[in-house]
Design a protein around this motif. Structure first.
Motif, PDB file in Angstrom:
ATOM      1  N   VAL A  51       2.491  10.137 -11.459  1.00 53.64           N
ATOM      2  CA  VAL A  51       1.577   8.987 -11.422  1.00 53.64           C
ATOM      3  C   VAL A  51       0.613   9.070 -12.601  1.00 53.64           C
ATOM      4  CG1 VAL A  51      -0.313   7.927 -10.121  1.00 53.64           C
ATOM      5  CG2 VAL A  51       1.766   8.672  -8.934  1.00 53.64           C
ATOM      6  N   ARG A  52       0.167  10.281 -12.918  1.00 56.98           N
ATOM      7  CA  ARG A  52      -0.772  10.487 -14.025  1.00 56.98           C
ATOM      8  C   ARG A  52      -0.146  10.115 -15.380  1.00 56.98           C
ATOM      9  NH1 ARG A  52      -5.148  13.947 -13.998  1.00 56.98           N
ATOM     10  NH2 ARG A  52      -4.335  15.116 -12.208  1.00 56.98           N
ATOM     11  N   ASP A  53       1.167  10.187 -15.471  1.00 58.91           N
ATOM     12  CA  ASP A  53       1.839   9.804 -16.711  1.00 58.91           C
ATOM     13  C   ASP A  53       1.803   8.292 -16.927  1.00 58.91           C
ATOM     14  OD1 ASP A  53       2.581  12.420 -17.408  1.00 58.91           O
ATOM     15  OD2 ASP A  53       4.361  12.319 -16.134  1.00 58.91           O
ATOM     16  N   TYR A  54       1.524   7.554 -15.872  1.00 64.89           N
ATOM     17  CA  TYR A  54       1.493   6.087 -15.950  1.00 64.89           C
ATOM     18  C   TYR A  54       0.081   5.531 -15.829  1.00 64.89           C
ATOM     19  CZ  TYR A  54       2.342   1.198 -14.586  1.00 64.89           C
ATOM     20  OH  TYR A  54       2.322  -0.183 -14.505  1.00 64.89           O
ATOM     21  N   ARG A 102       1.842   4.486   2.530  1.00 62.89           N
ATOM     22  CA  ARG A 102       1.171   5.778   2.490  1.00 62.89           C
ATOM     23  C   ARG A 102       2.109   6.891   2.024  1.00 62.89           C
ATOM     24  NH1 ARG A 102      -3.684   5.549   3.889  1.00 62.89           N
ATOM     25  NH2 ARG A 102      -3.909   7.808   4.141  1.00 62.89           N
ATOM     26  N   HIS A 103       2.852   6.586   0.994  1.00 64.21           N
ATOM     27  CA  HIS A 103       3.740   7.564   0.376  1.00 64.21           C
ATOM     28  C   HIS A 103       3.029   8.235  -0.788  1.00 64.21           C
ATOM     29  CE1 HIS A 103       7.713   5.500   1.878  1.00 64.21           C
ATOM     30  NE2 HIS A 103       7.025   6.087   2.841  1.00 64.21           N
ATOM     31  N   GLY A 104       2.620   9.481  -0.591  1.00 59.74           N
ATOM     32  CA  GLY A 104       1.960  10.223  -1.650  1.00 59.74           C
ATOM     33  C   GLY A 104       0.547   9.764  -1.930  1.00 59.74           C
ATOM     34  N   VAL A 105      -0.178   9.356  -0.887  1.00 57.04           N
ATOM     35  CA  VAL A 105      -1.559   8.899  -1.079  1.00 57.04           C
ATOM     36  C   VAL A 105      -2.535  10.066  -0.903  1.00 57.04           C
ATOM     37  CG1 VAL A 105      -1.029   6.562  -0.327  1.00 57.04           C
ATOM     38  CG2 VAL A 105      -1.800   8.248   1.355  1.00 57.04           C
ATOM     39  N   THR A 106      -3.755   9.865  -1.371  1.00 61.63           N
ATOM     40  CA  THR A 106      -4.819  10.851  -1.215  1.00 61.63           C
ATOM     41  C   THR A 106      -6.023  10.194  -0.560  1.00 61.63           C
ATOM     42  OG1 THR A 106      -5.961  10.398  -3.314  1.00 61.63           O
ATOM     43  CG2 THR A 106      -4.059  11.896  -3.390  1.00 61.63           C
ATOM     44  N   VAL A 107      -7.056  10.984  -0.291  1.00 56.70           N
ATOM     45  CA  VAL A 107      -8.275  10.434   0.301  1.00 56.70           C
ATOM     46  C   VAL A 107      -9.165   9.788  -0.757  1.00 56.70           C
ATOM     47  CG1 VAL A 107      -8.271  12.064   2.218  1.00 56.70           C
ATOM     48  CG2 VAL A 107      -9.440  12.683   0.090  1.00 56.70           C
ATOM     49  N   PHE A 112      -6.763   6.790  -9.316  1.00 57.11           N
ATOM     50  CA  PHE A 112      -5.302   6.629  -9.459  1.00 57.11           C
ATOM     51  C   PHE A 112      -4.730   5.710  -8.380  1.00 57.11           C
ATOM     52  CE2 PHE A 112      -6.349  10.737 -11.405  1.00 57.11           C
ATOM     53  CZ  PHE A 112      -5.769  10.592 -12.650  1.00 57.11           C
ATOM     54  N   ARG A 113      -5.526   4.686  -8.030  1.00 59.99           N
ATOM     55  CA  ARG A 113      -5.134   3.689  -7.016  1.00 59.99           C
ATOM     56  C   ARG A 113      -4.848   4.321  -5.661  1.00 59.99           C
ATOM     57  NH1 ARG A 113      -1.139  -0.434 -10.458  1.00 59.99           N
ATOM     58  NH2 ARG A 113      -2.363  -0.386 -12.396  1.00 59.99           N
ATOM     59  N   GLY A 114      -5.444   5.479  -5.411  1.00 64.54           N
ATOM     60  CA  GLY A 114      -5.274   6.154  -4.137  1.00 64.54           C
ATOM     61  C   GLY A 114      -4.047   7.031  -4.050  1.00 64.54           C
ATOM     62  N   LEU A 115      -3.330   7.182  -5.176  1.00 64.43           N
ATOM     63  CA  LEU A 115      -2.103   7.976  -5.178  1.00 64.43           C
ATOM     64  C   LEU A 115      -2.336   9.359  -5.767  1.00 64.43           C
ATOM     65  CD1 LEU A 115       0.214   5.129  -6.480  1.00 64.43           C
ATOM     66  CD2 LEU A 115       0.258   6.082  -4.174  1.00 64.43           C
ATOM     67  N   ASP A 116      -1.551  10.317  -5.331  1.00 65.39           N
ATOM     68  CA  ASP A 116      -1.631  11.674  -5.853  1.00 65.39           C
ATOM     69  C   ASP A 116      -1.231  11.655  -7.331  1.00 65.39           C
ATOM     70  OD1 ASP A 116      -1.428  14.328  -6.520  1.00 65.39           O
ATOM     71  OD2 ASP A 116       0.253  14.755  -5.164  1.00 65.39           O
ATOM     72  N   PRO A 120       5.145  12.641  -8.024  1.00 63.52           N
ATOM     73  CA  PRO A 120       6.093  11.831  -8.791  1.00 63.52           C
ATOM     74  C   PRO A 120       5.784  10.344  -8.715  1.00 63.52           C
ATOM     75  CG  PRO A 120       7.087  12.577  -6.750  1.00 63.52           C
ATOM     76  CD  PRO A 120       5.783  13.287  -6.863  1.00 63.52           C
ATOM     77  N   LEU A 121       6.057   9.645  -9.799  1.00 66.36           N
ATOM     78  CA  LEU A 121       5.858   8.197  -9.831  1.00 66.36           C
ATOM     79  C   LEU A 121       6.842   7.507  -8.903  1.00 66.36           C
ATOM     80  CD1 LEU A 121       4.252   5.935 -11.330  1.00 66.36           C
ATOM     81  CD2 LEU A 121       6.139   5.853 -12.979  1.00 66.36           C
ATOM     82  N   PHE A 122       8.083   7.974  -8.906  1.00 66.24           N
ATOM     83  CA  PHE A 122       9.118   7.415  -8.030  1.00 66.24           C
ATOM     84  C   PHE A 122       9.418   8.378  -6.887  1.00 66.24           C
ATOM     85  CE2 PHE A 122       9.911   4.880 -11.791  1.00 66.24           C
ATOM     86  CZ  PHE A 122      10.263   3.643 -11.262  1.00 66.24           C
ATOM     87  N   ARG A 123       9.586   7.804  -5.698  1.00 62.10           N
ATOM     88  CA  ARG A 123       9.920   8.600  -4.520  1.00 62.10           C
ATOM     89  C   ARG A 123      11.098   7.984  -3.781  1.00 62.10           C
ATOM     90  NH1 ARG A 123       5.924  12.175  -2.291  1.00 62.10           N
ATOM     91  NH2 ARG A 123       4.167  12.418  -3.728  1.00 62.10           N
ATOM     92  N   ARG A 124      11.693   8.793  -2.917  1.00 64.15           N
ATOM     93  CA  ARG A 124      12.778   8.303  -2.078  1.00 64.15           C
ATOM     94  C   ARG A 124      12.238   7.269  -1.095  1.00 64.15           C
ATOM     95  NH1 ARG A 124      15.083  13.964   0.075  1.00 64.15           N
ATOM     96  NH2 ARG A 124      14.005  13.054   1.862  1.00 64.15           N
ATOM     97  N   ALA A 125      13.134   6.574  -0.421  1.00 63.70           N
ATOM     98  CA  ALA A 125      12.720   5.535   0.521  1.00 63.70           C
ATOM     99  C   ALA A 125      11.876   6.091   1.663  1.00 63.70           C
ATOM    100  CB  ALA A 125      13.955   4.814   1.076  1.00 63.70           C
ATOM    101  N   ASP A 126      12.067   7.382   1.980  1.00 64.92           N
ATOM    102  CA  ASP A 126      11.273   7.998   3.048  1.00 64.92           C
ATOM    103  C   ASP A 126       9.961   8.585   2.537  1.00 64.92           C
ATOM    104  OD1 ASP A 126      12.128  10.216   1.668  1.00 64.92           O
ATOM    105  OD2 ASP A 126      13.226  11.131   3.338  1.00 64.92           O
TER     106      ASP A 126
END
Length: 219
Positions: A51-54, A102-107, A112-116, A120-126
């Motif tokens: 995510v930080r790369d984007y 809520r895939h890879g979110v932080t508090v 970073f728009r609430g994302l870790d 990874p920028l891309f994640r699996r469907a789960d």
């Protein structure tokens, strides 16, 4: 080994339309296609960019970023530009979906728009990260692949009626389209991270451009 096919504009538009209404994660699949065809990145690079790369911490987009040596093709750092409006729009839609799921979110919702940022920028469907598989050659050299993401990429092509759409199709298409627009091999090579201009030329050679297309735009 046969060269990967060059995907023409009409085929890509159809594939994007089909991807938007099928599969477990349509917004991810559309973003994946735009990133691969719009940047020339390798599948393993897409699986491992963060995510930080984007994004910057304030949530704005890093227009010019870097594919770090640790994840880059040939372990050679090179630039990546998040400036294509279609690529950026698709990615932003996907990240918004990730936040909702809520895939890879932080508090830290404001960062970073609430994302870790290091996830990874891309994640699996789960919501889980993609995993790379290491393979050792007879000489002892290691290479990496991401079979699960490769399967997604193949499915997106097959469901649109495009055969042979393996991982290098987007990369070759990216190079060929730039060459058709008149950009020189040196700049295309820099974007792809090739070690030599010969490698870029091999990727572009045998461009299946239609003669009728050349004539239609001559004047």
């Amino acid at each position: 080994m046969a060269k990967a096919p060059v995907i023409e504009e009409k085929q890509l538009r159809h594939m994007l339309k089909v991807a938007a209404v099928t599969g477990e994660s349509p917004t991810r699949d559309v973003a994946l296609l735009y990133v691969l065809y719009g940047t020339g990145m390798m599948l393993t690079e897409v699986a491992t960019i963060t995510v930080r790369d984007y994004l910057r911490e304030d949530g704005s987009i890093r227009e010019e970023s870097t594919i770090r040596a640790a994840i880059a093709h040939r372990s050679k750092e090179r630039p990546v530009f998040w400036v294509n409006p279609k690529v950026v729009s698709a990615l932003d839609a996907y990240l918004a979906t990730r936040v909702n799921l809520r895939h890879g979110v932080t508090v830290r919702k404001a960062a970073f728009r609430g994302l870790d940022p290091d996830g990874p920028l891309f994640r699996r469907a789960d919501g889980e990260p993609y995993v790379l598989t290491a393979r050792e050659s007879s000489s002892g050299a290691l290479s990496y692949s991401c079979d699960s993401l490769s399967q997604v990429f193949r499915r997106l092509h097959l469901q649109s009626g495009i055969r042979g759409g393996h991982a290098l199709a987007a990369r070759r298409t990216f190079a060929v389209r730039l060459h058709r627009k008149g950009y020189d091999l040196r700049h295309i090579s820099a974007l792809l991270g090739h070690g030599t201009l010969t490698a870029t030329k091999k990727l572009i050679d045998s461009d299946p451009v239609k003669l009728a297309d050349l004539v239609s735009g001559v004047i």
